[in-house]
Motif scaffolding. Structure first.
Motif, mmCIF file in Angstrom:
data_model
loop_
_atom_site.group_PDB
_atom_site.id
_atom_site.type_symbol
_atom_site.label_atom_id
_atom_site.label_comp_id
_atom_site.label_asym_id
_atom_site.label_seq_id
_atom_site.Cartn_x
_atom_site.Cartn_y
_atom_site.Cartn_z
ATOM 1 N N THR A 1 0.813 -1.214 0.000
ATOM 2 C CA THR A 1 0.000 0.000 0.000
ATOM 3 C C THR A 1 0.850 1.269 0.000
ATOM 4 O OG1 THR A 1 -0.181 0.058 2.409
ATOM 5 C CG2 THR A 1 -1.895 -1.135 1.207
ATOM 6 N N ILE A 2 2.136 1.167 0.288
ATOM 7 C CA ILE A 2 2.991 2.353 0.277
ATOM 8 C C ILE A 2 3.250 2.751 -1.167
ATOM 9 C CG2 ILE A 2 5.295 3.231 0.816
ATOM 10 C CD1 ILE A 2 5.138 1.573 3.383
ATOM 11 N N LYS A 3 2.953 4.015 -1.475
ATOM 12 C CA LYS A 3 3.083 4.529 -2.842
ATOM 13 C C LYS A 3 4.327 5.410 -2.928
ATOM 14 C CE LYS A 3 -1.225 3.114 -3.767
ATOM 15 N NZ LYS A 3 -1.578 2.299 -2.640
ATOM 16 N N VAL A 4 5.130 5.171 -3.960
ATOM 17 C CA VAL A 4 6.344 5.941 -4.215
ATOM 18 C C VAL A 4 6.199 6.604 -5.574
ATOM 19 C CG1 VAL A 4 8.851 5.854 -4.494
ATOM 20 C CG2 VAL A 4 7.730 4.317 -2.848
ATOM 21 N N LEU A 5 6.311 7.916 -5.597
ATOM 22 C CA LEU A 5 6.262 8.672 -6.843
ATOM 23 C C LEU A 5 7.674 8.727 -7.416
ATOM 24 C CD1 LEU A 5 4.754 10.396 -8.898
ATOM 25 C CD2 LEU A 5 5.082 12.355 -7.366
ATOM 26 N N VAL A 6 7.859 8.108 -8.582
ATOM 27 C CA VAL A 6 9.158 8.052 -9.249
ATOM 28 C C VAL A 6 9.147 9.088 -10.368
ATOM 29 C CG1 VAL A 6 10.789 6.609 -10.507
ATOM 30 C CG2 VAL A 6 9.326 5.586 -8.736
ATOM 31 N N VAL A 7 10.094 10.031 -10.321
ATOM 32 C CA VAL A 7 10.128 11.134 -11.277
ATOM 33 C C VAL A 7 11.452 11.090 -12.036
ATOM 34 C CG1 VAL A 7 9.748 13.602 -11.606
ATOM 35 C CG2 VAL A 7 8.795 12.464 -9.575
ATOM 36 N N GLU A 8 11.370 10.760 -13.318
ATOM 37 C CA GLU A 8 12.570 10.598 -14.154
ATOM 38 C C GLU A 8 12.168 10.833 -15.604
ATOM 39 O OE1 GLU A 8 15.841 10.262 -15.750
ATOM 40 O OE2 GLU A 8 16.148 9.514 -13.710
ATOM 41 N N ASP A 9 12.922 11.690 -16.313
ATOM 42 C CA ASP A 9 12.569 12.022 -17.692
ATOM 43 C C ASP A 9 13.113 11.043 -18.724
ATOM 44 O OD1 ASP A 9 15.115 13.248 -16.970
ATOM 45 O OD2 ASP A 9 15.079 14.145 -18.962
ATOM 46 N N GLU A 10 14.118 10.256 -18.383
ATOM 47 C CA GLU A 10 14.661 9.283 -19.329
ATOM 48 C C GLU A 10 13.906 7.966 -19.177
ATOM 49 O OE1 GLU A 10 18.931 9.047 -19.672
ATOM 50 O OE2 GLU A 10 19.117 11.041 -18.766
ATOM 51 N N PRO A 11 13.198 7.527 -20.246
ATOM 52 C CA PRO A 11 12.310 6.365 -20.139
ATOM 53 C C PRO A 11 12.957 5.092 -19.599
ATOM 54 C CG PRO A 11 11.901 7.521 -22.188
ATOM 55 C CD PRO A 11 13.119 8.155 -21.573
ATOM 56 N N PHE B 1 13.753 1.452 -14.893
ATOM 57 C CA PHE B 1 14.665 0.860 -13.915
ATOM 58 C C PHE B 1 14.302 1.288 -12.498
ATOM 59 C CE2 PHE B 1 18.592 1.049 -11.374
ATOM 60 C CZ PHE B 1 18.898 -0.305 -11.354
ATOM 61 N N ALA B 2 14.053 2.590 -12.310
ATOM 62 C CA ALA B 2 13.713 3.098 -10.977
ATOM 63 C C ALA B 2 12.400 2.505 -10.483
ATOM 64 C CB ALA B 2 13.646 4.628 -10.996
ATOM 65 N N VAL B 3 11.426 2.357 -11.380
ATOM 66 C CA VAL B 3 10.155 1.721 -11.009
ATOM 67 C C VAL B 3 10.409 0.284 -10.562
ATOM 68 C CG1 VAL B 3 7.984 0.831 -11.976
ATOM 69 C CG2 VAL B 3 8.650 3.224 -12.364
ATOM 70 N N ASP B 4 11.266 -0.429 -11.289
ATOM 71 C CA ASP B 4 11.607 -1.810 -10.899
ATOM 72 C C ASP B 4 12.247 -1.850 -9.515
ATOM 73 O OD1 ASP B 4 10.613 -2.910 -13.235
ATOM 74 O OD2 ASP B 4 12.583 -3.113 -14.194
ATOM 75 N N ILE C 1 4.437 4.908 -8.756
ATOM 76 C CA ILE C 1 3.637 5.766 -9.621
ATOM 77 C C ILE C 1 4.661 6.616 -10.361
ATOM 78 C CG2 ILE C 1 1.963 7.645 -9.701
ATOM 79 C CD1 ILE C 1 1.620 5.896 -6.670
ATOM 80 N N SER C 2 4.602 6.639 -11.687
ATOM 81 C CA SER C 2 5.659 7.313 -12.433
ATOM 82 C C SER C 2 5.212 8.650 -13.005
ATOM 83 C CB SER C 2 6.186 6.406 -13.541
ATOM 84 O OG SER C 2 5.156 6.041 -14.422
ATOM 85 N N ALA C 3 6.201 9.547 -13.109
ATOM 86 C CA ALA C 3 6.015 10.863 -13.720
ATOM 87 C C ALA C 3 7.267 11.166 -14.532
ATOM 88 C CB ALA C 3 5.794 11.929 -12.655
ATOM 89 N N PHE D 1 10.855 9.776 -5.255
ATOM 90 C CA PHE D 1 12.174 9.336 -5.706
ATOM 91 C C PHE D 1 12.407 10.049 -7.038
ATOM 92 C CE2 PHE D 1 14.534 5.342 -7.445
ATOM 93 C CZ PHE D 1 15.751 5.948 -7.273
ATOM 94 N N THR D 2 13.225 11.112 -7.035
ATOM 95 C CA THR D 2 13.329 11.977 -8.200
ATOM 96 C C THR D 2 14.758 12.208 -8.673
ATOM 97 O OG1 THR D 2 12.688 14.136 -9.111
ATOM 98 C CG2 THR D 2 13.345 14.105 -6.802
ATOM 99 N N ASP D 3 14.891 12.346 -9.966
ATOM 100 C CA ASP D 3 16.125 12.807 -10.584
ATOM 101 C C ASP D 3 16.194 14.321 -10.410
ATOM 102 O OD1 ASP D 3 18.480 12.713 -12.101
ATOM 103 O OD2 ASP D 3 17.407 12.940 -13.990
ATOM 104 N N ILE D 4 17.384 14.902 -10.532
ATOM 105 C CA ILE D 4 17.497 16.364 -10.443
ATOM 106 C C ILE D 4 17.236 17.011 -11.796
ATOM 107 C CG2 ILE D 4 19.060 18.313 -10.081
ATOM 108 C CD1 ILE D 4 20.376 16.782 -7.826
#
Length: 127
Positions: free
Chosen positions: A11-21, A26-29, A39-41, A61-64
């Motif tokens: 149930t813990i949701k992590v928003l993964v933010v990365e512009d390179e597909p 990989f980050a979602v995995d 959850i990806s953005a 969890f975000t890239d700069i």
């Protein structure tokens, strides 16, 4: 990798933010390997829309470096101001973040990061 998960960890949701597909996949995995729902953005603007629409995001969890109106550090600062309980992990392969650049409780990892380091950080932050 097959993990047995209890209902609470899923149930813990992590928003993964990365512009390179490929890096986003990989980050979602990595997040899913840790036992959490990703959850990806593709950029910070999309991430803010998701954060405005949902109240169940526990970790970002975000890239700069990203295109759009803000980078990952500005996203982290905005999230800390508007959604203080959300935990934040920032990563970059091009820049480093000084502790003063990160919001309170924010963590930074250089790319390429070790999967186990991110998994450990996610689990620690999810507490």
């Amino acid at each position: 990798m097959n993990l047995k998960l209890d209902g609470a960890s899923r149930t813990i949701k992590v928003l993964v933010v990365e512009d390179e597909p490929m890096l986003l996949l990989f980050a979602v995995d990595v997040v899913e390997e840790a036992g959490y729902e990703a959850i990806s953005a593709a950029n910070a603007d999309d991430a803010i829309k998701i954060l405005n629409a949902r109240d169940d995001i526990r970790i970002i969890f975000t890239d700069i470096r990203m295109p759009g109106s803000m980078d990952g550090l500005k996203l982290a600062a905005a999230a800390r101001n508007r959604w203080p309980p959300i935990e934040i992990i920032v990563t970059s392969g091009h820049l480093s973040a000084a502790p003063l650049d990160l919001p309170e409780r924010g963590l930074f990892f250089c790319k390429p990061y070790r999967t186990e380091h991110i998994i450990n950080a996610l689990r620690e932050l999810a507490g």
